[in-house]
Design a protein around this motif. Structure first.
Motif, mmCIF file in Angstrom:
data_model
loop_
_atom_site.group_PDB
_atom_site.id
_atom_site.type_symbol
_atom_site.label_atom_id
_atom_site.label_comp_id
_atom_site.label_asym_id
_atom_site.label_seq_id
_atom_site.Cartn_x
_atom_site.Cartn_y
_atom_site.Cartn_z
ATOM 1 N N ARG A 86 -8.020 59.734 -14.582
ATOM 2 C CA ARG A 86 -8.990 60.035 -15.820
ATOM 3 C C ARG A 86 -8.591 59.563 -17.037
ATOM 4 O O ARG A 86 -9.350 58.894 -17.771
ATOM 5 N N THR A 87 -7.326 59.428 -17.322
ATOM 6 C CA THR A 87 -6.839 58.576 -18.171
ATOM 7 C C THR A 87 -7.262 57.226 -18.202
ATOM 8 O O THR A 87 -7.564 56.578 -19.258
ATOM 9 N N ALA A 88 -6.766 56.534 -17.149
ATOM 10 C CA ALA A 88 -7.188 55.029 -16.961
ATOM 11 C C ALA A 88 -8.588 54.775 -17.309
ATOM 12 O O ALA A 88 -9.095 53.953 -18.043
ATOM 13 N N GLN A 89 -9.368 55.813 -16.692
ATOM 14 C CA GLN A 89 -10.812 55.595 -17.054
ATOM 15 C C GLN A 89 -11.457 55.695 -18.408
ATOM 16 O O GLN A 89 -11.904 54.844 -19.097
ATOM 17 N N PHE A 90 -10.602 56.712 -19.138
ATOM 18 C CA PHE A 90 -10.620 56.950 -20.486
ATOM 19 C C PHE A 90 -10.420 55.931 -21.382
ATOM 20 O O PHE A 90 -10.728 55.405 -22.148
ATOM 21 N N LEU A 91 -9.286 55.308 -21.406
ATOM 22 C CA LEU A 91 -8.718 54.049 -21.772
ATOM 23 C C LEU A 91 -9.395 52.928 -21.789
ATOM 24 O O LEU A 91 -9.687 52.169 -22.489
ATOM 25 N N LYS A 92 -9.996 52.840 -20.441
ATOM 26 C CA LYS A 92 -10.537 51.319 -20.226
ATOM 27 C C LYS A 92 -12.166 51.594 -21.094
ATOM 28 O O LYS A 92 -12.327 50.697 -21.531
ATOM 29 N N LYS A 93 -12.718 52.828 -21.149
ATOM 30 C CA LYS A 93 -13.863 53.046 -21.867
ATOM 31 C C LYS A 93 -13.314 52.706 -23.454
ATOM 32 O O LYS A 93 -14.217 51.897 -23.989
ATOM 33 N N ILE A 94 -12.448 53.037 -23.706
ATOM 34 C CA ILE A 94 -12.286 53.009 -25.137
ATOM 35 C C ILE A 94 -11.780 51.791 -25.619
ATOM 36 O O ILE A 94 -11.899 51.018 -26.690
ATOM 37 N N LEU A 95 -10.899 51.275 -24.795
ATOM 38 C CA LEU A 95 -10.260 49.717 -25.113
ATOM 39 C C LEU A 95 -11.275 48.549 -24.759
ATOM 40 O O LEU A 95 -11.177 47.416 -25.132
ATOM 41 N N GLY A 96 -12.087 49.116 -23.988
ATOM 42 C CA GLY A 96 -13.253 48.083 -23.620
ATOM 43 C C GLY A 96 -12.894 46.865 -22.688
ATOM 44 O O GLY A 96 -11.547 47.219 -22.010
#
Ligand SMILES: Nc1ncnc2c1ncn2[C@@H]1O[C@H](COP(=O)(O)OP(=O)(O)OP(=O)(O)O)[C@@H](O)[C@H]1O
Ligand SMILES: [Mg+2]
Lengths: 239, 244
Positions: B234-244
């Protein structure tokens, strides 16, 4: 019927003194009631937002009762019914003190305070809760936050709506004539009845209320200018 | 790391029937800089407000500098130890900057006006806004307002500073100046808890990153490891979304 105007009827002795007294009584009723209404209304309005459930409930009852019963009914209740609940000596005491004027001030204050409380509450809701959190996060107690931040801030926001309530107090004070307080309306009716110079008498009444309303509006405009929060309107418009 | 300033012990918070925080346990040590991130509605702001008792949590406890928030006899005093800066608009709009800063020291800590104003000026000077001392909040830029808000907390000499998305309401050109202030505070050793979506900043400043979702802490890590190999999908997914 007299068709000839006689403006001198307004100041011919003893009418001049009586008229002045009546106008003074109107001012006294209205101003004293307004001061009480402001104090009580602010307290009640703030209490409606209290963290304590019982305080909130009490304040809500107060507002709903005094706001929704017609002023005249409240006045008759205060003047005729309340004294009957008291022992006879106390009742005499009350009337010796001038219960007519006191009951009028009492009802005007309570009735108006309920309306002030509503404006106060609306103003309070207009103040962002972030501001209260900000204040309390620096260690201010709930009361300190209200006193130094929330109340001064929203008083500045609600000055315009208070203006119209203030004007209404002057107009409403005329109900005091129904329990025999010799204020402006009472006097002008009496003068009309005695002299049949209805036009002159009622012109006086009209002028007095108009001057009061305009003075209040002028005063509040001054306060509004003085109390305006710099940039607040601009930010409101932008946000 | 055995010098905790803030300890969350299985904190649970309900808004009516809705559980906003569930079983949150975390420790913030002296000098530590913790960044909290997570999707909208995950309970980040609620957690911050529990820290100084602005929100009355139902279960668990928070211990601030040795004092239990639940059993605290003097919450106002405890709150002076926990600085708090919100997203925006929490300055007092009817007071000028100086008055914004001196209200609490005078009323809560009972400093003299003179003493409070001297301290306030020194702080405003330190953050480059002394020339704004007599202006009202609405006359300042967003970045300046946030700096004043930070000063308003700092004047109380808090043990820990909490920031709730301090830059997310700002115009892009002002974000940098506020982040710089946070970096300066970090360099001076201030203990901080920061909710932010500025991941580059988080990476630079944070000792620890906490990831929240649905009222729970679901992942945590030291600044670098958190970004480089997030343990939680979930963290990976969130970071990916936020960092683009
Ligand atoms: N006063 C309140 N009454 C009821 N529900 C609330 C209240 N405050 C927050 N909530 C709810 O609790 C949950 C957590 O809210 P919170 O503001 O702590 O989230 P957040 O992580 O800070 O979100 P965001 O990133 O949007 O700021 C949300 O679902 C929110 O709708
Ligand atoms: Mg939030």
């Amino acid at each position: 019927m007299h068709f000839e105007m006689d403006w001198a009827v307004l100041w011919r002795p003893p009418n001049g003194d009586l008229a002045l007294n009546a106008v003074f009584t109107t001012l006294k009723l209205s101003l004293v009631s307004w001061v009480f209404a402001l104090i009580l209304g602010t307290l009640a309005g703030v209490a409606r937002d209290s963290p304590h459930r019982a305080v909130r409930l009490l304040a809500t009852c107060y507002v709903e009762v005094f706001r929704n019963i017609p002023l005249l009914v409240q006045l008759f209740f205060a003047y005729y019914v309340l004294p009957r609940l008291l022992p006879i000596e106390l009742r005499r005491e009350l009337f010796a003190l001038g219960w007519e004027a006191i009951s009028a001030i009492l009802t005007l204050s309570l009735y108006t305070s309920a309306k002030v409380a509503e404006h106060v509450r609306a103003g309070a809701n207009a103040v962002d809760r972030q501001v209260r959190w900000g204040a309390m996060s620096t260690g201010l107690t709930w009361w300190q936050a209200q006193r130094f931040v929330i109340v001064p801030l929203f008083l500045r926001v609600i000055v315009p709506s208070l203006t119209s309530e203030f004007v209404t107090v002057f107009k409403s004070s005329s109900v005091a004539m129904t329990v025999g307080v010799v204020e402006t309306s009472y006097f002008t009716q009496e003068l009309g009845l005695q002299t049949f110079h209805w036009i002159e008498a009622n012109s006086l009444g009209t002028a007095v209320y108009l001057v009061c309303a305009w003075s209040v509006a002028g005063l509040m405009a001054l306060i509004e200018r003085w109390a305006r929060v710099p940039g607040l309107l601009r930010r409101g418009a932008a946000g | 790391m055995h010098d905790p300033i803030v300890e969350y012990r299985q904190v649970g918070l309900f808004y009516g029937g809705y559980q906003a925080l569930a079983d949150v346990s975390e420790t913030i040590a002296r000098g530590e800089r913790v960044v909290v991130c997570g999707p909208s509605g995950s309970g980040k702001s609620s957690l911050l407000r529990c820290t100084n008792g602005l929100e009355a949590f139902q279960t668990g406890d928070v211990v601030v500098d040795g004092t239990s928030v639940r059993n605290c006899g003097n919450l106002p005093l405890l709150r002076t130890k926990v600085g708090m800066v919100f997203q925006q608009f929490d300055l007092y709009p009817h007071m000028n900057c100086l008055q914004n800063l001196t209200l609490a020291p005078i009323r809560v800590l009972r400093w003299s006006r003179q003493e409070a104003e001297k301290k306030a000026r020194a702080l405003l000077d330190r953050f480059g806004i002394l020339d704004q001392a007599n202006k009202y909040p609405a006359e300042l830029s967003g970045g300046q307002q946030q700096r004043v808000a930070i000063c308003r907390s700092l004047i109380l000499e808090p043990k820990v500073m909490m920031f709730d998305e301090p830059t997310s309401a700002l115009d892009p050109e002002m974000i940098g100046e506020v982040l710089q202030v946070l970096k300066d505070l970090a360099r001076d050793g201030m203990t901080m808890l920061i909710v932010t979506h500025e991941m580059r900043f988080a990476r630079e400043v944070a000792n620890k990153i906490v990831f929240m979702e649905a009222g729970r802490v679901v992942d945590r890590g030291s600044g670098r490891s958190f970004f480089e190999n997030p343990g939680n999908p979930r963290t990976a997914q969130f970071l990916k979304k936020i960092l683009g």
